[in-house]
Motif scaffolding. Structure first.
Motif, PDB file in Angstrom:
ATOM      1  N   LYS A  94       0.830  -1.212   0.000  1.00 49.77           N
ATOM      2  CA  LYS A  94       0.000   0.000   0.000  1.00 49.77           C
ATOM      3  C   LYS A  94       0.861   1.257   0.000  1.00 49.77           C
ATOM      4  O   LYS A  94       0.611   2.190  -0.763  1.00 49.77           O
ATOM      5  N   SER A  95       1.871   1.254   0.858  1.00 46.58           N
ATOM      6  CA  SER A  95       2.705   2.458   0.963  1.00 46.58           C
ATOM      7  C   SER A  95       3.513   2.664  -0.319  1.00 46.58           C
ATOM      8  O   SER A  95       3.656   3.793  -0.790  1.00 46.58           O
ATOM      9  N   ALA A  96       4.004   1.567  -0.888  1.00 41.55           N
ATOM     10  CA  ALA A  96       4.755   1.670  -2.148  1.00 41.55           C
ATOM     11  C   ALA A  96       3.832   2.235  -3.235  1.00 41.55           C
ATOM     12  O   ALA A  96       4.252   3.040  -4.074  1.00 41.55           O
ATOM     13  N   VAL A 106       6.566   7.900   1.695  1.00 37.05           N
ATOM     14  CA  VAL A 106       6.361   7.262   2.999  1.00 37.05           C
ATOM     15  C   VAL A 106       7.186   5.983   3.084  1.00 37.05           C
ATOM     16  O   VAL A 106       7.680   5.471   2.083  1.00 37.05           O
ATOM     17  N   GLU A 107       7.311   5.484   4.299  1.00 36.51           N
ATOM     18  CA  GLU A 107       8.191   4.338   4.526  1.00 36.51           C
ATOM     19  C   GLU A 107       7.611   3.049   3.933  1.00 36.51           C
ATOM     20  O   GLU A 107       6.454   2.698   4.162  1.00 36.51           O
ATOM     21  N   VAL A 108       8.478   2.365   3.182  1.00 42.79           N
ATOM     22  CA  VAL A 108       8.131   1.064   2.593  1.00 42.79           C
ATOM     23  C   VAL A 108       9.134   0.076   3.179  1.00 42.79           C
ATOM     24  O   VAL A 108      10.319   0.356   3.214  1.00 42.79           O
ATOM     25  N   THR A 114       4.369  -1.883   8.914  1.00 41.07           N
ATOM     26  CA  THR A 114       5.279  -0.741   8.825  1.00 41.07           C
ATOM     27  C   THR A 114       4.500   0.555   9.057  1.00 41.07           C
ATOM     28  O   THR A 114       4.969   1.452   9.746  1.00 41.07           O
ATOM     29  N   THR A 115       3.324   0.643   8.459  1.00 37.42           N
ATOM     30  CA  THR A 115       2.519   1.869   8.580  1.00 37.42           C
ATOM     31  C   THR A 115       1.576   1.755   9.767  1.00 37.42           C
ATOM     32  O   THR A 115       0.798   0.810   9.845  1.00 37.42           O
ATOM     33  N   ASN A 116       1.648   2.702  10.702  1.00 34.16           N
ATOM     34  CA  ASN A 116       0.679   2.637  11.798  1.00 34.16           C
ATOM     35  C   ASN A 116      -0.204   3.878  11.925  1.00 34.16           C
ATOM     36  O   ASN A 116      -1.056   3.950  12.794  1.00 34.16           O
ATOM     37  N   ILE A 133      -5.096   8.241   0.488  1.00 34.88           N
ATOM     38  CA  ILE A 133      -4.722   7.954   1.876  1.00 34.88           C
ATOM     39  C   ILE A 133      -4.216   6.527   2.019  1.00 34.88           C
ATOM     40  O   ILE A 133      -4.932   5.562   1.743  1.00 34.88           O
ATOM     41  N   ASP A 134      -2.964   6.428   2.439  1.00 33.75           N
ATOM     42  CA  ASP A 134      -2.381   5.125   2.777  1.00 33.75           C
ATOM     43  C   ASP A 134      -2.763   4.848   4.226  1.00 33.75           C
ATOM     44  O   ASP A 134      -2.785   5.753   5.055  1.00 33.75           O
ATOM     45  N   THR A 135      -3.085   3.606   4.511  1.00 35.66           N
ATOM     46  CA  THR A 135      -3.584   3.278   5.845  1.00 35.66           C
ATOM     47  C   THR A 135      -2.759   2.165   6.486  1.00 35.66           C
ATOM     48  O   THR A 135      -2.070   1.410   5.786  1.00 35.66           O
TER      49      THR A 135
HETATM   50 MG   LIG Z   1       2.564   0.640   4.696  1.00 36.70          MG
END
Ligand SMILES: [Mg+2]
Ligand SMILES: Nc1nc2c(ncn2[C@@H]2O[C@H](COP(=O)(O)OP(=O)(O)OP(=O)(O)O)[C@@H](O)[C@H]2O)c(=O)[nH]1
Length: 321
Positions: A94-96, A106-108, A114-116, A133-135
């Motif tokens: 998702k973040s990628a 954002v961090e991948v 990884t994403t909080n 929006i990345d979740t």
């Molecule tokens: Mg993520």
């Protein structure tokens, strides 16, 4: 109370009464509103719920200003031409994907969870900006506010991992959404949220037969796209699909006697007519509009159009009042 409400409505209402957290109460009210069948008989109840929602929102925002809500809670205010929310299991990419389609960085990472926190990026698309929006990942004990983000989005991008079991993962996601009365295809009741399925990591999918059959099975109900954030394959098609799924059009306004200037379009709903557009731009225009001229990619080159003419994406309009 109308008798034709589904039992799910009363389940949510019970949870609403039981919780003391105002932000959870708000989510439950929004959930109740989405469950109600939309017809004349429920209009009063819908209006009543909308009033309670807006009152509760203002109470919450007053509390926030005085620093009194406590606990972590996230929501993202809508910006731009539409709000798109990513939904997916841990590590699906998702973040990628957010980084690939927007200006975000954002961090991948190789590891799950990884994403909080929600992460926001803006996608530049043909003179407009769309909010993505990345979740955090969806999992069994996902926090309630995550479902609030899903519910408020204009569309959901369901991100599946081509290296995993797409069919099974999709089922898991649908069930988790359903448990909070979020539906992405026609159900027995409730609002249907527009969803696009994205099969990410398509550069590396040893299970391509499984993916082919998954796509064949779901294509009738959803738009399904294969992408790879690593190679960039399918990313442009995805950007186009996001725009198409928002059901919006970009319309440029032209001043009388000035050349066409395609810079800052107005964003309107698909199906908007000349007269609706006039009202959107200026309340007075609706009354005052005499006629309009239109320039389009196809048939129009400054001809007069009727007030009920339906506008298309990319149209240039000149209002005569
Ligand atoms: Mg993520
Ligand atoms: N081969 C391949 N790997 C990818 C692709 N996209 C992402 N990845 C890898 O998948 C892993 C997870 O990516 P993330 O973007 O952090 O996944 P996420 O869904 O945000 O993960 P959480 O935040 O934990 O839910 C990373 O190691 C990425 O490099 C892709 O298109 N192809």
């Amino acid at each position: 109370m109308p008798a034709n409400l589904p039992p799910q409505y009363f389940d949510v209402e019970k949870k609403f009464r039981e919780t003391r957290d105002l932000r959870e109460k708000l989510l439950y009210l929004q959930e109740m509103l989405s469950i109600i069948p939309k017809h004349k008989g429920t209009e009063k109840l819908q209006a009543d719920l909308k009033t309670r929602i807006s009152k509760l929102k203002s109470t919450i925002s007053k509390q926030k200003k005085s620093g009194g809500t406590g606990g972590t809670w996230y929501q993202v205010e809508k910006q731009g031409a539409g709000q798109v929310v990513l939904v997916g299991l841990p590590n699906s990419g998702k973040s990628a994907l957010l980084n690939a389609i927007t200006n975000a960085h954002v961090e991948v990472a190789l590891y799950p969870f990884t994403t909080n926190l929600p992460q926001v990026g803006m996608m530049d698309y043909r003179d407009i900006k769309i909010q993505i929006i990345d979740t955090p990942p969806l999992y069994e004990d996902a926090p309630p506010w995550l479902f609030g983000l899903y519910r408020n989005g204009d569309i959901l991008l369901v991100v599946l991992d081509a290296q995993g079991d797409v069919r099974n993962d999709f089922e898991t996601i649908l069930n988790a959404l359903k448990a909070r009365n979020i539906f992405v295809s026609e159900g027995e009741f409730g609002d249907v949220k527009n969803a696009v399925i994205v099969i990410n990591k398509s550069d590396d999918n040893p299970k391509s037969d499984m993916i082919d059959s998954f796509i064949a099975q779901n294509r009738g109900t959803f738009d399904v796209l294969r992408v790879s954030t690593t190679t960039g394959g399918g990313v442009e098609q995805l950007r186009e699909q996001i725009f198409a799924s928002l059901h919006i059009i970009r319309v440029y306004t032209k001043k009388i006697g000035h050349p066409i200037d395609k810079k800052e379009p107005v964003v309107l709903k698909r199906g908007t007519t000349v007269i609706d557009a006039a009202e959107h731009i200026h309340k007075d225009f609706k009354k005052k509009l005499k006629f309009a001229r239109l320039w389009s990619d196809s048939d129009y080159n400054g001809q007069r159009v009727e007030k009920n003419h339906v506008l298309a994406d990319g149209d240039v309009i000149e209002f005569h009042v």
